[in-house]
Scaffold this active site. Sequence first.
Site, mmCIF file in Angstrom:
data_model
loop_
_atom_site.group_PDB
_atom_site.id
_atom_site.type_symbol
_atom_site.label_atom_id
_atom_site.label_comp_id
_atom_site.label_asym_id
_atom_site.label_seq_id
_atom_site.Cartn_x
_atom_site.Cartn_y
_atom_site.Cartn_z
ATOM 1 N N GLU A 1 0.821 -1.215 0.000
ATOM 2 C CA GLU A 1 0.000 0.000 0.000
ATOM 3 C C GLU A 1 0.856 1.266 0.000
ATOM 4 O O GLU A 1 0.800 2.095 0.906
ATOM 5 C CB GLU A 1 -0.935 0.010 1.216
ATOM 6 C CG GLU A 1 -2.005 -1.064 1.180
ATOM 7 C CD GLU A 1 -2.938 -1.020 2.379
ATOM 8 O OE1 GLU A 1 -4.092 -1.453 2.266
ATOM 9 O OE2 GLU A 1 -2.515 -0.560 3.462
ATOM 10 N N GLU B 1 -5.295 -7.794 -0.899
ATOM 11 C CA GLU B 1 -5.999 -7.835 0.385
ATOM 12 C C GLU B 1 -7.483 -7.600 0.165
ATOM 13 O O GLU B 1 -7.870 -6.709 -0.586
ATOM 14 C CB GLU B 1 -5.495 -6.750 1.359
ATOM 15 C CG GLU B 1 -4.071 -6.902 1.816
ATOM 16 C CD GLU B 1 -3.653 -5.765 2.749
ATOM 17 O OE1 GLU B 1 -4.545 -5.158 3.387
ATOM 18 O OE2 GLU B 1 -2.446 -5.482 2.829
#
Length: 475
Positions: free
Chosen positions: A184, A376
Amino acid sequence: MKKILWGGATSSSQYEGGYHLDYKGLDTQDCRPYFPRTTHSTTQTRLLNKQIVNQAKAYQGVGNYPFRQGSDGYHHFQEDIELLKELGIDIYRFSISWARIFPNGDEKYPNEIALQYYDQMIKQLKEANIKIFITINHYAIPLYLIEKYDGWKNRQMIDYYFRFAKVLLDRWKDDVDYWLPFNEINAGYFSPYNGVGLMKDNDEDYNQSEIFQSLHHQFVASAKVIEYGHQHVKGQFGCMVASFCYYALTPKPEDNFKLIQDENYYQWFCMDVLSRGYYPTYMRRFFLEHHIDINVTQSDEELLLQHTSDFISFSYYSSSVVAAKAADQTAGNLVSTIKNPYLNATKWGWQIDPIGIRVTLNQFYNRYQKPIIIAENGLGSQDVLELDKTVHDLYRISYLQEHFQQIQEAQNDGVDIIAYCLWGIIDIVSAGSCEMEKRYGVVYVDANNEGEGSYCRYKKDSFYWYQKFIENYHQ
């Protein structure tokens, strides 16, 4: 049509524990305290200043620092991989602890004991015929690098990170299927302590130039890893952002233009650089209006352009609503958003939107035309371990069933999907709220927010559902 790989994911800081074992150094996540939650907000758990970090350094145990214990995976990984084998997953994403391999971060030579720990994991995963997806750095940065070098705003971090990454690439060059340099990476913008290791003196605002200089150094580091990897490693290399699937609150032009701006700055910017190889033009005005000045060399530009990602990946948990004017807020993945009246939400305020993952997959694929890994996705919920050691999480089964349907619809739309990774497939400490109570896994870990419990593993009802789904999918 090619088959999607169905799997799961964890991160070292949330899963392993063993923060003081076998010479591991302290990292940024080891210093994040747990605060009993009174609202949806998790700001105080991720915007740490020097005083909070110094208090953490002075504390010589687990206590109120749940990442130091995690799910005790350091002692349970063999059992856990056996559970993953029984589950039947195709791929497992996990991260390597930088401070376990290089306790301070700037040593010349790695910690061999730590490497042998990961050797065992990789060997067991390969024997189980589970593909390996390694995140080189998932937030946790050796604390020494933050204190001595000021984190990623210092260009020296590129060299220390590359030394770390090269050790991993050289050691497991024939074993790993997919590599991800940074988790991320856009979190560096909205969560600078987690993403780029910037630590405030007190409660002042972050310096925006320092944030974007830090991100630039991570872009360069990622490109250097991809350059080296393409020369020496058989696996594929990706980039990843947290995705938010923005909807405008109303048809008002102002709300829709705000949507475009939020998508650009929060979601697209980092991936545009890493997937296309250059800074997007929309950032010129942003930098000018926010008085952001960063140093980008010609060699940086050439490196970024020549060494872009092979695949793209993202996290997706819920969609977001934006408006030009303030409105009633709720929580999301590290950021808050406006409440969507058409969606239900979890206890933590995250809005459940299965169609949003189809929207996101189409948006990313149409923009970049590169294969996608959903790195995710999952549902954080307060599971109950019954007296007979069962967990009846029908709500999670419903969440997964609805999202899996939309993922397959996106594939029918023409999206090239490599894999899906269920987040926290074994219960881990939540990165957002620093608590065990917010569980994502299909395997229950018997521990509470204070680190009390047996840490025994128990299969939830969702375990058996996911097992059957994978079995039926591959028939």
